[in-house]
Write a protein that holds these residues in place. Structure first.
Motif, short mmCIF file in Angstrom:
data_model
loop_
_atom_site.label_atom_id
_atom_site.label_comp_id
_atom_site.label_asym_id
_atom_site.label_seq_id
_atom_site.Cartn_x
_atom_site.Cartn_y
_atom_site.Cartn_z
N ARG A 63 0.86 -1.19 0.00
CA ARG A 63 0.00 0.00 0.00
C ARG A 63 0.89 1.24 0.00
O ARG A 63 1.82 1.32 0.78
CB ARG A 63 -0.88 0.03 1.26
CG ARG A 63 -1.82 -1.18 1.37
CD ARG A 63 -2.94 -1.08 0.35
NE ARG A 63 -3.88 -2.19 0.37
CZ ARG A 63 -3.85 -3.21 -0.49
NH1 ARG A 63 -2.90 -3.29 -1.40
NH2 ARG A 63 -4.76 -4.16 -0.45
N ASP A 179 0.25 -17.51 -9.04
CA ASP A 179 -0.84 -16.58 -8.77
C ASP A 179 -1.69 -16.39 -10.03
O ASP A 179 -1.19 -16.60 -11.14
CB ASP A 179 -0.22 -15.24 -8.36
CG ASP A 179 -1.17 -14.34 -7.59
OD1 ASP A 179 -2.33 -14.72 -7.39
OD2 ASP A 179 -0.73 -13.25 -7.18
N GLU A 234 -8.82 -17.31 -4.56
CA GLU A 234 -8.78 -15.93 -4.05
C GLU A 234 -9.98 -15.15 -4.57
O GLU A 234 -10.60 -15.53 -5.56
CB GLU A 234 -7.47 -15.23 -4.38
CG GLU A 234 -7.21 -14.98 -5.84
CD GLU A 234 -5.87 -14.24 -6.04
OE1 GLU A 234 -5.33 -13.66 -5.09
OE2 GLU A 234 -5.40 -14.24 -7.19
P1 C2E Z 1 -2.86 -10.41 -6.40
O1 C2E Z 1 -1.53 -10.84 -5.94
O2 C2E Z 1 -3.64 -11.36 -7.21
O3 C2E Z 1 -3.63 -10.03 -5.06
C1 C2E Z 1 -4.99 -10.22 -4.83
C2 C2E Z 1 -5.76 -8.93 -4.99
O4 C2E Z 1 -7.15 -9.19 -4.84
C3 C2E Z 1 -5.44 -7.87 -3.92
O5 C2E Z 1 -5.59 -6.59 -4.52
C4 C2E Z 1 -6.56 -8.10 -2.90
O6 C2E Z 1 -6.82 -6.98 -2.09
C5 C2E Z 1 -7.70 -8.41 -3.82
N1 C2E Z 1 -8.74 -9.18 -3.16
C6 C2E Z 1 -8.62 -10.06 -2.16
N2 C2E Z 1 -9.80 -10.61 -1.84
C7 C2E Z 1 -10.71 -10.06 -2.67
C8 C2E Z 1 -12.14 -10.23 -2.84
O7 C2E Z 1 -12.80 -11.01 -2.15
N3 C2E Z 1 -12.72 -9.50 -3.83
C9 C2E Z 1 -12.02 -8.63 -4.62
N4 C2E Z 1 -12.68 -7.96 -5.54
N5 C2E Z 1 -10.69 -8.46 -4.48
C10 C2E Z 1 -10.05 -9.17 -3.52
P2 C2E Z 1 -4.52 -5.44 -4.34
O8 C2E Z 1 -3.98 -5.42 -2.96
O9 C2E Z 1 -5.13 -4.20 -4.88
O10 C2E Z 1 -3.34 -5.91 -5.29
C11 C2E Z 1 -3.52 -6.02 -6.68
C12 C2E Z 1 -2.34 -6.66 -7.35
O11 C2E Z 1 -1.19 -5.82 -7.22
C13 C2E Z 1 -1.94 -7.99 -6.74
O12 C2E Z 1 -2.77 -9.03 -7.22
C14 C2E Z 1 -0.52 -8.10 -7.21
O13 C2E Z 1 -0.47 -8.53 -8.53
C15 C2E Z 1 -0.06 -6.65 -7.14
N6 C2E Z 1 0.64 -6.45 -5.86
C16 C2E Z 1 0.14 -6.13 -4.65
N7 C2E Z 1 1.11 -6.06 -3.73
C17 C2E Z 1 2.26 -6.36 -4.38
C18 C2E Z 1 3.64 -6.47 -3.96
O14 C2E Z 1 3.98 -6.33 -2.77
N8 C2E Z 1 4.57 -6.77 -4.94
C19 C2E Z 1 4.18 -6.98 -6.23
N9 C2E Z 1 5.15 -7.28 -7.11
N10 C2E Z 1 2.92 -6.90 -6.64
C20 C2E Z 1 1.96 -6.60 -5.73
#
Ligand code: C2E
Ligand code: MG
Ligand code: MG
Ligand code: MG
Length: 276
Positions: A63, A179, A234
């Motif tokens: 975040r 993933d 997920e």
């Molecule tokens: P991801 O790794 O596939 O992470 C899952 C995303 O789905 C996360 O969004 C999470 O908040 C969201 N999510 C979880 N449960 C639900 C649900 O029930 N419904 C819906 N609609 N969404 C849900 P987030 O945190 O916005 O992250 C989006 C993407 O950004 C991640 O997809 C990942 O690809 C990337 N990301 C996030 N943090 C990191 C990180 O630390 N490093 C890297 N390289 N990429 C990251």
């Protein structure tokens, strides 16, 4: 007249493009400072074992709390970080922060909490990748078997390279998840070649449980079971989805139905109340 219209549309378009580019460049400059300014934070989303109901681990999700723009989602800043190369220092910070956190929770009495960390393609392709991971584990003292690296299918197009890296992670006892599985158009044959521990079913398949999506989810779960790989679904948001997944004996779940990604202290409260 038509020509005039065409021209003004064209001008507007280029101006917008320039604004977008300026906006991106400014964001990129701020992103370089994000860590030193303490603007980067990790939230953690719990994952649960469907059979026992236990919380098995968390996924670390980055975040960015921008001083002027407020919260910027990873969907926005990760691509900029990736493109500019800033993902390398940020990714290392994420890995270290996550491992340190997992170790801390283990020491607080939750010895089996697993930490999943997303890595981007730039990190995965970096020659120092394995070394960086090992250094972080050494520095934080986290047992490698509690680190789970999340990669996506699209990162594994170079099969030989991926196999080499994944084998090295495996030899060190580090777990690996694929993933967003099912969306990457990659060949299934590599799955049996890669020493991976988890498949994460992409949330798009759950969002609408149409007959084709339910067939895809069933197929992914069967495939994983045949290869002795654990499956995590997920994006689980409804009881209906959860029921469907438990009928298919999906191993683990993660989603808003159970919990949103939470800041550290919220996870600590949760750990006091749920079975781990
Ligand atoms: P991801 O790794 O596939 O992470 C899952 C995303 O789905 C996360 O969004 C999470 O908040 C969201 N999510 C979880 N449960 C639900 C649900 O029930 N419904 C819906 N609609 N969404 C849900 P987030 O945190 O916005 O992250 C989006 C993407 O950004 C991640 O997809 C990942 O690809 C990337 N990301 C996030 N943090 C990191 C990180 O630390 N490093 C890297 N390289 N990429 C990251
Ligand atoms: Mg992930
Ligand atoms: Mg995902
Ligand atoms: Mg995703």
């Amino acid at each position: 007249l038509a020509k005039d219209q065409g021209k003004s549309t064209y001008c507007l378009f280029t101006q917008e493009m320039n604004n977008d580019m300026i906006e991106k460049t400014l964001l990129e400059m701020d992103l370089r400072q994000a860590i030193s300014r303490n603007e980067m934070e990790l939230h953690y989303q719990p994952q649960y074992d469907m059979k026992t109901g236990r919380m098995t681990g968390v996924e670390a999700l980055a975040r960015w709390n921008h001083s002027k723009k407020g919260l910027i989602s990873p969907g926005q800043f990760i691509p900029i970080a990736e493109e500019s190369g800033i993902i390398l220092p940020i990714g290392l910070w994420i890995l270290e922060t996550a491992c340190k956190q997992a170790k801390q929770w283990q020491e607080q009495g939750f010895p089996n909490i697993r930490m999943s960390v997303n890595v981007s393609i730039r990190q995965f392709k970096q020659p120092a990748f394995i070394n960086n991971v090992l250094k972080v584990l050494q520095k934080t003292g986290l047992d490698p078997c509690y680190l789970n690296i999340e990669i996506t299918e699209s990162m594994t197009t170079d099969v030989d390279y991926s196999q080499k890296i994944l084998q090295q992670l495996h030899n060190e006892g580090i777990h690996v998840s694929i993933d967003d599985f099912g969306t990457g158009y990659s060949s299934l044959s590599y799955l049996s070649k890669f020493p991976i521990t988890h498949l994460k079913i992409d949330q798009v398949f759950l969002q609408d449980l149409s007959s084709s999506n339910t067939a895809i989810i069933k197929t992914i779960i069967d495939l994983a079971k045949n290869l002795s790989i654990d499956v995590i679904a997920e994006g689980v948001e409804t009881d209906e989805q959860a029921l469907f997944l438990s009928t298919l004996r999906c191993d683990e779940v993660q989603g808003f139905l159970y919990s949103r990604p939470l800041p550290k202290h919220e996870i600590e409260k949760l750990l006091q109340t749920v079975p781990v």
